[in-house]
Design an enzyme around this catalytic site. Structure first.
Site, PDB file in Angstrom:
ATOM      1  N   GLU A   1      60.278  63.385  66.086  1.00 48.97           N
ATOM      2  CA  GLU A   1      59.692  62.083  65.792  1.00 48.97           C
ATOM      3  C   GLU A   1      58.815  62.158  64.547  1.00 48.97           C
ATOM      4  O   GLU A   1      57.979  63.031  64.415  1.00 48.97           O
ATOM      5  CB  GLU A   1      58.868  61.585  66.984  1.00 48.97           C
ATOM      6  CG  GLU A   1      59.687  61.372  68.249  1.00 48.97           C
ATOM      7  CD  GLU A   1      60.713  60.237  68.117  1.00 48.97           C
ATOM      8  OE1 GLU A   1      60.644  59.472  67.143  1.00 48.97           O
ATOM      9  OE2 GLU A   1      61.584  60.146  69.008  1.00 48.97           O
TER      10      GLU A   1
ATOM     11  N   ARG B   1      58.465  48.230  78.556  1.00 52.31           N
ATOM     12  CA  ARG B   1      59.607  47.482  79.112  1.00 52.31           C
ATOM     13  C   ARG B   1      59.662  47.636  80.626  1.00 52.31           C
ATOM     14  O   ARG B   1      60.189  46.786  81.349  1.00 52.31           O
ATOM     15  CB  ARG B   1      60.878  48.046  78.462  1.00 52.31           C
ATOM     16  CG  ARG B   1      62.179  47.386  78.784  1.00 52.31           C
ATOM     17  CD  ARG B   1      63.335  48.089  78.047  1.00 52.31           C
ATOM     18  NE  ARG B   1      63.336  49.541  78.206  1.00 52.31           N
ATOM     19  CZ  ARG B   1      63.801  50.196  79.258  1.00 52.31           C
ATOM     20  NH1 ARG B   1      64.300  49.541  80.285  1.00 52.31           N
ATOM     21  NH2 ARG B   1      63.766  51.521  79.307  1.00 52.31           N
TER      22      ARG B   1
ATOM     23  N   CYS C   1      55.504  57.848  75.802  1.00 58.38           N
ATOM     24  CA  CYS C   1      55.700  58.927  74.820  1.00 58.38           C
ATOM     25  C   CYS C   1      55.000  58.606  73.514  1.00 58.38           C
ATOM     26  O   CYS C   1      54.262  59.426  72.970  1.00 58.38           O
ATOM     27  CB  CYS C   1      57.189  59.185  74.581  1.00 58.38           C
ATOM     28  SG  CYS C   1      57.963  60.024  75.971  1.00 58.38           S
TER      29      CYS C   1
ATOM     30  N   HIS D   1      61.623  64.107  71.209  1.00 57.01           N
ATOM     31  CA  HIS D   1      62.334  63.490  72.335  1.00 57.01           C
ATOM     32  C   HIS D   1      63.613  64.276  72.619  1.00 57.01           C
ATOM     33  O   HIS D   1      64.309  64.686  71.687  1.00 57.01           O
ATOM     34  CB  HIS D   1      62.721  62.039  71.999  1.00 57.01           C
ATOM     35  CG  HIS D   1      61.765  61.022  72.521  1.00 57.01           C
ATOM     36  ND1 HIS D   1      61.106  60.127  71.706  1.00 57.01           N
ATOM     37  CD2 HIS D   1      61.357  60.736  73.796  1.00 57.01           C
ATOM     38  CE1 HIS D   1      60.335  59.342  72.458  1.00 57.01           C
ATOM     39  NE2 HIS D   1      60.473  59.681  73.725  1.00 57.01           N
TER      40      HIS D   1
HETATM   41  N1  PCA Z   1      59.894  59.446  78.188  1.00 54.42           N
HETATM   42  C1  PCA Z   1      59.203  58.182  78.126  1.00 54.42           C
HETATM   43  C2  PCA Z   1      57.861  58.444  78.776  1.00 54.42           C
HETATM   44  C3  PCA Z   1      58.007  59.721  79.511  1.00 54.42           C
HETATM   45  C4  PCA Z   1      59.243  60.323  79.004  1.00 54.42           C
HETATM   46  O1  PCA Z   1      59.655  61.452  79.271  1.00 54.42           O
HETATM   47  C5  PCA Z   1      59.122  57.618  76.719  1.00 54.42           C
HETATM   48  O2  PCA Z   1      60.022  57.883  75.907  1.00 54.42           O
HETATM   49  O3  PCA Z   1      58.172  56.900  76.415  1.00 54.42           O
END
Ligand code: PCA
Length: 219
Positions: free
Chosen positions: A88, A98, A151, A176
């Site tokens: 990211e 959401r 996140c 991610h």
């Molecule tokens: N993914 C979510 C929150 C926790 C996770 O593992 C996100 O992308 O915000």
């Protein structure tokens, strides 16, 4: 004469999130646990779970920083539907959920930090990390948005903390990871996620400056 005690290796903090949205697993947490205690480029991995909860996740993160004093922090989370491990680039000052978090909260159009800057960039070398993961034969991309759920909340909160003089020199960022097989498609096996995160961390620790390669497929 007694030999001087050896210095313990510097620590890196690797976090994953607890499962959310009715899922029983979260690949980010499983991968962080798999890397717990490993040595990467002369550093020791401290692995921790963060609650998938607005606010409480950042309280937990600050406590981990104070307890471990890592030189680098990589927070990770699950991004269902993405085909690649995503470095990211940017965290934004927005909570816009959401779905409810694990405590039932669903903030809409709220700032993570009232009065804070609009955004922070990762201070990790995202292109070098992408290249290192791809060199393992694992799909990797730079992502321009970490979303607006927990996140991004943790990513923004982390960078806001690390911007304080108290944490000067500590680098941080967010990655991610895709679903595991069985959670949905596309997916990556846990071993690939673990290998990818290890390669990404090694690249982060060995690159003080990023490399500059053109943006990739998801950009
Ligand atoms: N993914 C979510 C929150 C926790 C996770 O593992 C996100 O992308 O915000």
């Amino acid at each position: 004469m007694v030999a001087a005690a050896r210095q313990p290796p510097p620590k890196i903090l690797l976090t994953g999130f607890e499962p959310f949205d009715g899922s029983a697993v979260n690949p980010s947490l499983q991968a962080a646990q798999a890397l717990r205690g490993r040595r990467i480029a002369g550093h020791q991995v401290v692995a921790a779970a963060l609650p998938t909860v607005f606010g409480a996740s950042l309280t937990a993160l600050l406590a981990l920083l104070e307890q471990h004093h890592p030189v680098l922090v990589l927070a990770t989370g699950q991004a269902g539907g993405r085909p690649a491990i995503c470095m990211e680039r940017v965290a934004i000052n927005v909570d816009d959920a959401r779905i409810p978090d694990n405590a039932g909260a669903q903030p809409v159009d709220q700032p993570v930090v009232p009065g804070g800057p609009a955004a922070y960039f990762s201070t990790l070398p995202i292109k070098a990390m992408r290249a290192a993961v791809q060199a393992q034969g694992i799909p990797a991309e730079v992502s321009q948005t970490a979303g607006t759920f927990v996140c991004n909340h943790v990513f923004y909160g982390l960078m806001h903390l690390l911007a304080q003089p108290r944490w000067r020199g500590v680098r941080g960022g967010f990655v991610h990871v895709p679903w595991l097989p069985g959670q949905g498609d596309p997916s990556l096996p846990l071993e690939a996620i673990v290998t990818g995160l290890r390669a990404a961390l090694a690249a982060a620790l060995t690159h003080a400056q990023d490399i500059h390669e053109a943006a990739g497929a998801l950009d």
